[in-house]
Design a protein around this motif. Sequence first.
Motif, PDB file in Angstrom:
ATOM      1  N   UNK A  31      41.902  93.930  97.260  1.00  0.00           N
ATOM      2  CA  UNK A  31      40.640  93.198  97.177  1.00  0.00           C
ATOM      3  C   UNK A  31      40.205  93.231  95.716  1.00  0.00           C
ATOM      4  N   UNK A  32      39.583  92.159  95.269  1.00  0.00           N
ATOM      5  CA  UNK A  32      39.146  92.041  93.886  1.00  0.00           C
ATOM      6  C   UNK A  32      37.620  91.964  93.874  1.00  0.00           C
ATOM      7  N   UNK A  33      36.996  92.996  93.333  1.00  0.00           N
ATOM      8  CA  UNK A  33      35.543  93.073  93.272  1.00  0.00           C
ATOM      9  C   UNK A  33      35.065  92.665  91.885  1.00  0.00           C
ATOM     10  N   UNK A  34      34.330  91.561  91.830  1.00  0.00           N
ATOM     11  CA  UNK A  34      33.795  91.043  90.570  1.00  0.00           C
ATOM     12  C   UNK A  34      32.300  91.325  90.552  1.00  0.00           C
ATOM     13  N   UNK A  47      33.422  83.051  88.761  1.00  0.00           N
ATOM     14  CA  UNK A  47      33.663  83.999  89.853  1.00  0.00           C
ATOM     15  C   UNK A  47      33.486  83.316  91.205  1.00  0.00           C
ATOM     16  N   UNK A  48      32.433  82.523  91.349  1.00  0.00           N
ATOM     17  CA  UNK A  48      32.172  81.814  92.607  1.00  0.00           C
ATOM     18  C   UNK A  48      33.305  80.848  92.922  1.00  0.00           C
ATOM     19  N   UNK A  49      33.790  80.167  91.901  1.00  0.00           N
ATOM     20  CA  UNK A  49      34.883  79.200  92.093  1.00  0.00           C
ATOM     21  C   UNK A  49      36.122  79.870  92.667  1.00  0.00           C
ATOM     22  N   UNK A  57      38.548  88.064  97.194  1.00  0.00           N
ATOM     23  CA  UNK A  57      37.599  88.231  96.088  1.00  0.00           C
ATOM     24  C   UNK A  57      36.203  88.434  96.654  1.00  0.00           C
ATOM     25  N   UNK A  58      35.583  89.547  96.275  1.00  0.00           N
ATOM     26  CA  UNK A  58      34.229  89.883  96.709  1.00  0.00           C
ATOM     27  C   UNK A  58      33.298  89.819  95.498  1.00  0.00           C
ATOM     28  N   UNK A  59      32.167  89.148  95.661  1.00  0.00           N
ATOM     29  CA  UNK A  59      31.205  88.988  94.569  1.00  0.00           C
ATOM     30  C   UNK A  59      30.049  89.962  94.742  1.00  0.00           C
ATOM     31  N   UNK A  73      28.779 100.373  90.884  1.00  0.00           N
ATOM     32  CA  UNK A  73      28.498  99.490  92.019  1.00  0.00           C
ATOM     33  C   UNK A  73      29.800  99.031  92.663  1.00  0.00           C
ATOM     34  N   UNK A  74      30.762  98.657  91.831  1.00  0.00           N
ATOM     35  CA  UNK A  74      32.050  98.224  92.353  1.00  0.00           C
ATOM     36  C   UNK A  74      32.795  99.340  93.054  1.00  0.00           C
ATOM     37  N   UNK A  75      32.816 100.521  92.458  1.00  0.00           N
ATOM     38  CA  UNK A  75      33.551 101.631  93.064  1.00  0.00           C
ATOM     39  C   UNK A  75      32.918 102.084  94.371  1.00  0.00           C
ATOM     40  N   UNK A  76      31.595 102.019  94.471  1.00  0.00           N
ATOM     41  CA  UNK A  76      30.933 102.409  95.724  1.00  0.00           C
ATOM     42  C   UNK A  76      31.216 101.406  96.836  1.00  0.00           C
TER      43      UNK A  76
END
Length: 330
Positions: A31-34, A47-49, A57-59, A73-76
């Motif tokens: 999973x890719x957390x932006x 990122x939305x695109x 992809x998670x925003x 925030x991303x790691x949590x």
Amino acid sequence: MISIIIPYHNVAKAFDQAIISLLDQTNQNFELLLIDNNSTDQSKDIAIKFASKDLRIKLLSETQQGVVFAANTGMRAAKGEFIARMDADDVAHPERLKRQLNHLNSNPDIAISAAQVNYKTNNHELSDFSHFVKWSNNLTSWNDIYQNRFVEFPVVNPTLMFRRSLLNEVGYLKEGGFPEDYEWFLRVIDKGFKIEKLPLPLLDWHDSSSRLTRTDPRYQSDAFFRIKTEYLTKHLKNINQTKVWIWGAGKLGLKRSQLLLNHGIEILGYIDIKKGKQLNGFSCVHFEDIQIETQPFIISYITNRNKRDEVRSFLVSKGYQEGKNYIIAG
């Protein structure tokens, strides 16, 4: 299997390339957390695109400004068994995830897998970081990384991959007047965990005039020395070496070594290349006159890259052992 964490702030020019390099990985189980950190350019639109076309992809967003808060925030939010870091203007090589995952799975005693990098810049007027990259790329084994941990940050943070369970043992990034990635790295080692680097480049590391290491005072030399002193003095107390000699009696060596005094370390004297040098309040000996009997533990604050290796070679010739009788901290 893997959660990739990318905090971003105003990186529209390079963001596409970074995301595509991850979507093109040979290992597709991620999973890719932006994490948007108050971008005011087109970064969020990019990122939305990508997220609209790929459900992996998670925003996320973090309104408290700073890479510490955005990365945490991303790691949590990460769901993967493993966490991989990357910056929003870097490019991952196609086999990065596959190779680092295999590295960790094949070596359960290693807590963090890092990698070599290719140094990239479009602004050749910048002071060159390539000397740091060359130094870092040469440090791959756990022993080399460990012995150089007080010199500089011997791994490149956006190459890191580690088991998410490590965060339960070490904790998250801390905010303060210091480089947060270097402090976390020192904390990992202080807790007894090992780091190893794959001996091949798996990331293109892009340098620019806006890089935090150039613009933020938390990444300047004095900040590095302040945080390294905290962990260095803790290590000295753990090995019962609270009385030390300092190699480096110049202005910088004096300034930086004096930080030791604030943490309960006694400086017995200084070592210098000039014969007969006098210092107020401290003994000073010529380097050729040192003996392991009279200068049993030495910390070198010599920051010149070539001289650093000369100091190592000289101390070994005099019977000193790195980690046991001396530490390189400059």
